[in-house]
Motif scaffolding. Structure first.
Motif, short mmCIF file in Angstrom:
data_model
loop_
_atom_site.label_atom_id
_atom_site.label_comp_id
_atom_site.label_asym_id
_atom_site.label_seq_id
_atom_site.Cartn_x
_atom_site.Cartn_y
_atom_site.Cartn_z
N ARG A 65 55.13 34.86 35.67
CA ARG A 65 54.36 36.05 35.32
C ARG A 65 52.89 35.68 35.16
NH1 ARG A 65 54.72 39.82 30.03
NH2 ARG A 65 53.47 41.52 30.86
N THR A 66 52.03 36.47 35.79
CA THR A 66 50.59 36.20 35.78
C THR A 66 49.84 37.47 35.42
OG1 THR A 66 50.90 34.49 37.45
CG2 THR A 66 48.65 35.31 37.14
N CYS A 67 48.82 37.34 34.60
CA CYS A 67 47.97 38.47 34.19
C CYS A 67 46.75 38.50 35.10
CB CYS A 67 47.50 38.28 32.75
SG CYS A 67 48.83 37.98 31.57
N PHE A 68 46.32 39.72 35.46
CA PHE A 68 45.15 39.90 36.32
C PHE A 68 44.22 40.95 35.71
CE2 PHE A 68 48.52 38.51 39.11
CZ PHE A 68 47.91 37.68 40.03
N VAL A 69 42.93 40.77 35.91
CA VAL A 69 41.92 41.79 35.59
C VAL A 69 40.91 41.73 36.74
CG1 VAL A 69 40.51 40.24 34.13
CG2 VAL A 69 40.37 42.73 33.83
N GLN A 70 40.52 42.89 37.26
CA GLN A 70 39.64 42.89 38.43
C GLN A 70 38.89 44.20 38.56
OE1 GLN A 70 42.84 42.29 41.22
NE2 GLN A 70 42.68 44.39 41.97
N THR A 71 37.86 44.14 39.41
CA THR A 71 37.09 45.32 39.77
C THR A 71 36.63 45.15 41.22
OG1 THR A 71 35.32 46.81 39.06
CG2 THR A 71 34.82 44.45 39.03
N HIS A 72 36.09 46.21 41.77
CA HIS A 72 35.61 46.20 43.15
C HIS A 72 34.16 46.64 43.22
CE1 HIS A 72 39.97 46.51 43.69
NE2 HIS A 72 39.75 45.84 44.79
N ARG A 73 33.47 46.10 44.21
CA ARG A 73 32.12 46.53 44.55
C ARG A 73 32.12 46.64 46.07
NH1 ARG A 73 26.48 45.79 42.46
NH2 ARG A 73 25.36 46.92 44.06
N GLY A 74 32.30 47.86 46.57
CA GLY A 74 32.50 48.03 48.00
C GLY A 74 33.80 47.37 48.39
N ILE A 75 33.77 46.50 49.41
CA ILE A 75 35.00 45.81 49.80
C ILE A 75 35.19 44.50 49.04
CG2 ILE A 75 35.10 46.82 52.10
CD1 ILE A 75 34.12 44.03 53.15
N ALA A 76 34.18 44.08 48.27
CA ALA A 76 34.28 42.85 47.48
C ALA A 76 35.10 43.11 46.22
CB ALA A 76 32.90 42.34 47.11
#
Length: 175
Positions: A65-76
Motif C-alpha cells: 500500500r502506497t500513499c500519493f499526493v499530486q497536482t497538475h499544471r497543464g500536462i505536467a
C-alpha cells in the motif's frame, strides 16, 4: 498491465488538468460549472475559498500500500508518494528527460536538491532523499517550483494544499 494502467491514469489526469486550464464546457473531464450570477461572474462562495487542485489517494503497488499526493499544471504532474520503509519520494511527469538533478523550492524557504531518473515502474521521474520538512513548507507556502540543472522547470500552486498534505502525511506515517 499495471504499467499500462499507470500510464493511462497519468494521461487522463493530464487531460483533466488541461481541460481545467482551458475551456472545460465540452470536456468529459470538466467538473460542474461554477454558479454564475446574472452578470456572468462566479458566485461569491467560489471566490471565498478557491478549490485545491491537489489530490490524495492510496494504491496497492508491487511493494504494498502506497500513499500519493499530486497536482497538475497543464500536462505536467508534480507529487509525492510514500510507503513503509521506502521514505518520501517526489515525482514529476512530462517535464524532465533522462537522469537529472532538481531543486525543490517553496517560496523563500530553503531549497532541497535531489537526483532523479525515470521510474521503471511509473512513467514519471522520481526523486528520493527529500525531507518531510518540504511537506511542512508546502502546507504553509504559495508555490512549489521544481527546477532541473538544465533549466527545465515546473511551478505549481499550493493554494488549498494543506488539508490534502495533512491526509498524505497521516497516511504515510500510519504504518
Amino acid at each position: 498491465m499495471n504499467e499500462a494502467l499507470s500510464r493511462c491514469d497519468v494521461d487522463l489526469r493530464g487531460l483533466q488538468a488541461s481541460s481545467i486550464d482551458g475551456d472545460a464546457k465540452t470536456s468529459p473531464f470538466g467538473g460542474a460549472s461554477s454558479p454564475t450570477n446574472s452578470s456572468g461572474q462566479s458566485s461569491g462562495a467560489d471566490q471565498l475559498q478557491p478549490p485545491s487542485n491537489w489530490e490524495f489517494y492510496t494504491r496497492e503497488v508491487d511493494w504494498g500500500r502506497t500513499c500519493f499526493v499530486q497536482t497538475h499544471r497543464g500536462i505536467a504532474m508534480v507529487g509525492f508518494m510514500g510507503s513503509p520503509g521506502n521514505g518520501l519520494v517526489g515525482f514529476v511527469s512530462s517535464v524532465f528527460s533522462g537522469e537529472t538533478r532538481a531543486t525543490w523550492h517553496v517560496d523563500d524557504k530553503p531549497a532541497y536538491v535531489s537526483d532523479g531518473s525515470e521510474s521503471d515502474y511509473f512513467t514519471w521521474h522520481e526523486f528520493g532523499q527529500l525531507p518531510m520538512e518540504l511537506l511542512d513548507q508546502m502546507a504553509q507556502g504559495n508555490e512549489l517550483a521544481v527546477t532541473s540543472a538544465k533549466g527545465e522547470r515546473v511551478a505549481v500552486n499550493l493554494t488549498g494544499a494543506a488539508d490534502v498534505l495533512s491526509k498524505f502525511t497521516a497516511c504515510f506515517s500510519k504504518w
